[in-house]
Write a protein that holds these residues in place. Sequence first.
Motif, PDB file in Angstrom:
ATOM      1  N   ARG A 188     -18.308 -12.239  50.473  1.00  0.00           N
ATOM      2  CA  ARG A 188     -16.860 -12.163  50.324  1.00  0.00           C
ATOM      3  C   ARG A 188     -16.190 -13.346  51.018  1.00  0.00           C
ATOM      4  O   ARG A 188     -16.713 -13.865  51.987  1.00  0.00           O
ATOM      5  CB  ARG A 188     -16.373 -10.873  50.989  1.00  0.00           C
ATOM      6  N   ILE A 216     -15.802 -13.629  54.987  1.00  0.00           N
ATOM      7  CA  ILE A 216     -16.913 -13.900  55.911  1.00  0.00           C
ATOM      8  C   ILE A 216     -17.751 -15.088  55.447  1.00  0.00           C
ATOM      9  O   ILE A 216     -18.837 -15.321  55.939  1.00  0.00           O
ATOM     10  CB  ILE A 216     -17.840 -12.672  56.078  1.00  0.00           C
ATOM     11  N   VAL A 256     -21.225 -16.867  57.321  1.00  0.00           N
ATOM     12  CA  VAL A 256     -22.495 -16.769  56.579  1.00  0.00           C
ATOM     13  C   VAL A 256     -23.049 -18.162  56.302  1.00  0.00           C
ATOM     14  O   VAL A 256     -24.239 -18.426  56.502  1.00  0.00           O
ATOM     15  CB  VAL A 256     -22.300 -15.974  55.268  1.00  0.00           C
ATOM     16  N   LEU A 272     -24.555 -19.535  59.411  1.00  0.00           N
ATOM     17  CA  LEU A 272     -25.849 -18.896  59.683  1.00  0.00           C
ATOM     18  C   LEU A 272     -26.952 -19.553  58.855  1.00  0.00           C
ATOM     19  O   LEU A 272     -28.027 -19.876  59.358  1.00  0.00           O
ATOM     20  CB  LEU A 272     -25.771 -17.417  59.304  1.00  0.00           C
ATOM     21  N   SER A 311     -29.965 -21.779  60.397  1.00  0.00           N
ATOM     22  CA  SER A 311     -31.360 -21.357  60.213  1.00  0.00           C
ATOM     23  C   SER A 311     -32.192 -22.477  59.607  1.00  0.00           C
ATOM     24  O   SER A 311     -33.300 -22.770  60.076  1.00  0.00           O
ATOM     25  CB  SER A 311     -31.434 -20.136  59.291  1.00  0.00           C
ATOM     26  N   ALA A 364     -35.361 -24.529  61.241  1.00  0.00           N
ATOM     27  CA  ALA A 364     -36.653 -24.595  60.565  1.00  0.00           C
ATOM     28  C   ALA A 364     -37.100 -26.041  60.384  1.00  0.00           C
ATOM     29  O   ALA A 364     -38.254 -26.387  60.647  1.00  0.00           O
ATOM     30  CB  ALA A 364     -36.569 -23.885  59.213  1.00  0.00           C
ATOM     31  N   LEU A 414     -38.258 -27.451  63.751  1.00  0.00           N
ATOM     32  CA  LEU A 414     -39.594 -27.002  64.115  1.00  0.00           C
ATOM     33  C   LEU A 414     -40.649 -27.716  63.270  1.00  0.00           C
ATOM     34  O   LEU A 414     -41.684 -28.150  63.788  1.00  0.00           O
ATOM     35  CB  LEU A 414     -39.708 -25.484  63.930  1.00  0.00           C
ATOM     36  N   ILE A 450     -18.355  -3.233  54.913  1.00  0.00           N
ATOM     37  CA  ILE A 450     -19.170  -3.972  53.930  1.00  0.00           C
ATOM     38  C   ILE A 450     -19.360  -5.419  54.380  1.00  0.00           C
ATOM     39  O   ILE A 450     -20.475  -5.949  54.385  1.00  0.00           O
ATOM     40  CB  ILE A 450     -18.513  -3.914  52.526  1.00  0.00           C
ATOM     41  N   SER A 451     -18.258  -6.045  54.801  1.00  0.00           N
ATOM     42  CA  SER A 451     -18.351  -7.436  55.262  1.00  0.00           C
ATOM     43  C   SER A 451     -19.325  -7.561  56.420  1.00  0.00           C
ATOM     44  O   SER A 451     -20.189  -8.448  56.441  1.00  0.00           O
ATOM     45  CB  SER A 451     -16.980  -7.936  55.704  1.00  0.00           C
ATOM     46  N   ILE A 456     -22.903  -7.278  55.263  1.00  0.00           N
ATOM     47  CA  ILE A 456     -23.395  -8.504  54.618  1.00  0.00           C
ATOM     48  C   ILE A 456     -23.705  -9.567  55.669  1.00  0.00           C
ATOM     49  O   ILE A 456     -24.769 -10.190  55.663  1.00  0.00           O
ATOM     50  CB  ILE A 456     -22.353  -9.037  53.600  1.00  0.00           C
ATOM     51  N   LEU A 457     -22.775  -9.729  56.607  1.00  0.00           N
ATOM     52  CA  LEU A 457     -22.972 -10.728  57.665  1.00  0.00           C
ATOM     53  C   LEU A 457     -24.235 -10.417  58.460  1.00  0.00           C
ATOM     54  O   LEU A 457     -25.064 -11.300  58.728  1.00  0.00           O
ATOM     55  CB  LEU A 457     -21.742 -10.742  58.581  1.00  0.00           C
ATOM     56  N   PHE A 492     -27.407 -11.286  56.581  1.00  0.00           N
ATOM     57  CA  PHE A 492     -27.753 -12.704  56.613  1.00  0.00           C
ATOM     58  C   PHE A 492     -28.264 -13.123  57.990  1.00  0.00           C
ATOM     59  O   PHE A 492     -29.141 -13.991  58.090  1.00  0.00           O
ATOM     60  CB  PHE A 492     -26.555 -13.557  56.184  1.00  0.00           C
ATOM     61  N   ALA A 493     -27.718 -12.501  59.038  1.00  0.00           N
ATOM     62  CA  ALA A 493     -28.215 -12.815  60.382  1.00  0.00           C
ATOM     63  C   ALA A 493     -29.689 -12.450  60.480  1.00  0.00           C
ATOM     64  O   ALA A 493     -30.510 -13.213  60.980  1.00  0.00           O
ATOM     65  CB  ALA A 493     -27.398 -12.066  61.439  1.00  0.00           C
ATOM     66  N   GLY A 537     -31.741 -14.946  58.346  1.00  0.00           N
ATOM     67  CA  GLY A 537     -31.831 -16.246  59.015  1.00  0.00           C
ATOM     68  C   GLY A 537     -32.785 -16.206  60.188  1.00  0.00           C
ATOM     69  O   GLY A 537     -33.661 -17.064  60.327  1.00  0.00           O
ATOM     70  N   THR A 538     -32.634 -15.179  61.026  1.00  0.00           N
ATOM     71  CA  THR A 538     -33.510 -15.060  62.191  1.00  0.00           C
ATOM     72  C   THR A 538     -34.956 -14.892  61.749  1.00  0.00           C
ATOM     73  O   THR A 538     -35.869 -15.469  62.339  1.00  0.00           O
ATOM     74  CB  THR A 538     -33.092 -13.846  63.050  1.00  0.00           C
ATOM     75  N   MET A 551     -36.352 -16.040  59.043  1.00  0.00           N
ATOM     76  CA  MET A 551     -36.899 -17.308  58.581  1.00  0.00           C
ATOM     77  C   MET A 551     -37.256 -18.211  59.756  1.00  0.00           C
ATOM     78  O   MET A 551     -38.327 -18.822  59.791  1.00  0.00           O
ATOM     79  CB  MET A 551     -35.880 -18.015  57.689  1.00  0.00           C
ATOM     80  N   VAL A 552     -36.343 -18.253  60.748  1.00  0.00           N
ATOM     81  CA  VAL A 552     -36.608 -19.116  61.902  1.00  0.00           C
ATOM     82  C   VAL A 552     -37.842 -18.635  62.668  1.00  0.00           C
ATOM     83  O   VAL A 552     -38.703 -19.438  63.035  1.00  0.00           O
ATOM     84  CB  VAL A 552     -35.372 -19.164  62.830  1.00  0.00           C
ATOM     85  N   THR A 555     -41.002 -19.587  60.774  1.00  0.00           N
ATOM     86  CA  THR A 555     -41.312 -21.006  60.942  1.00  0.00           C
ATOM     87  C   THR A 555     -41.851 -21.277  62.343  1.00  0.00           C
ATOM     88  O   THR A 555     -42.795 -22.042  62.515  1.00  0.00           O
ATOM     89  CB  THR A 555     -40.048 -21.869  60.719  1.00  0.00           C
TER      90      THR A 555
END
Lengths: 232, 220
Positions: free
Chosen positions: A66, A69, A73, A76, A80, A84, A87, B10-11, B14-15, B18-19, B22-23, B25-26, B29
């Motif tokens: 949305r 936000i 997002v 983030l 990320s 990556a 690293l 909802i927002s 979603i946030l 993604f956190a 992202g975490t 994926m990091v 890696t």
Amino acid sequence: MSNVSYTKITRDGLWDNNIAFVQILGLCPLLAVSSTATNGLGLGIATTLVLIASNMTVSLIRNIVRPEIRIPVFMLIIASFVTAVELAMNAWFYDLYKVLGIFIPLIVTNCAILGRAEAFAARNPIPASILDAISMGVGFTLVLVVLGSIREIIGFGTLFAKADLMFGESVSWMSITLFDDYSGFLLAILPPGAFIGLGLLAALKNVIDEQLAKRQPPETILVESLESNKLS
Amino acid sequence: MNALIRNMVISATILGLFAVLGTGMVSYTYQMTKPQIKENERQAILKNLHAIISPKEHNNPIEQDTIEVIDPLLGSNKPIKIYRARMDKLPVAAIINSIAPDGYGGNIYLLVAIRYNGTLAGVRVVSHHETPGLGDGIEAERSNWVFAFKGRSLSNPTDRGWGVKKDGGEFDQFTGATITPRVVVKAIYKTLKYYSQHRDAIFAHTEKHASKIEVETNHE
């Protein structure tokens, strides 16, 4: 907006709307790292990788996230990917990682990346967003390499010194020593050299643009400028 | 009102999603690259050490045979690492990771290799922030300056000789940069002093400190 031609996207990234020359974004890493051509190329490639990954992801999720936000997002996602890439460089390009140091994590703060996510990838389909990332990234890398080459030649009298750090021994032919026993010209390596060099390059780009504009019939220019107004 | 809260939830979800992504994926890696990064760091240390003490001169795992000491002579009030080179358990040399704290651009990190008898096997600058083109002549890649220390000791030259020529000492300064070479010479001199006062202690603790370091690495 979605029918932006691929030619225009490429032209924008490489020249018309170049991150460094026209948008004047990402100057912190640009000025700090462009003391040699090799460093410039290394940071350029890293930035391009992050840009491609972030543009692709942002475009993929553009209908889910949305508007209220979207910025957190995007940040983030960018952070990320940067971590990556950092690293990965630490693991596989250790020497280059040590040279670029703090400027790899600082790719996060390169406004150009958030700028492309917000201005382009969030509104366009994936293929166009990837192309935008590639052309913007390559445009940025080109500036880094050109500015790095100029500063390296004037400052150290070499070109692509230590390129083997980045791409292995097979490219040591890239390293050229232009003047033997060159004592170096300090100004070019220090930050003022970066500002002066970037200023001269941006001026040169404007001169070229003016020359091109003179050659073209006026109608075309009118249409083009209207189009770019609409975009911005 | 309800709609507003629903939107916020909802927002936030979603946030949060993604956190987590992202975490995830990091950390993936990180796990993938961790062994390679550790190995790179080990190789980098070994490369630096072997530039001044040849691999033929010792047969212990030099990068693991270390102690940490605190002494103002070494340029810091934080622990300074000392690598010990041994041949068949007999001490060959100590490589002290000392600091010249008063460089033009802050700390200059050195590796000072001292043979058991107190002569310098060599010195290398590991990292610094001196002015490019002026003070960076202390790097082995940029000039021969740092090689002048090889074979020197506390008695060669004597006390007053341990300075740059401008101050009446024996070592060269650079055109336009006196501070950098001056503080490096001073730091090496102090490191030699420290070594002469603590030589036996440096080579003494083996088992105790080796095991202590094992514990420390496990805690990371």
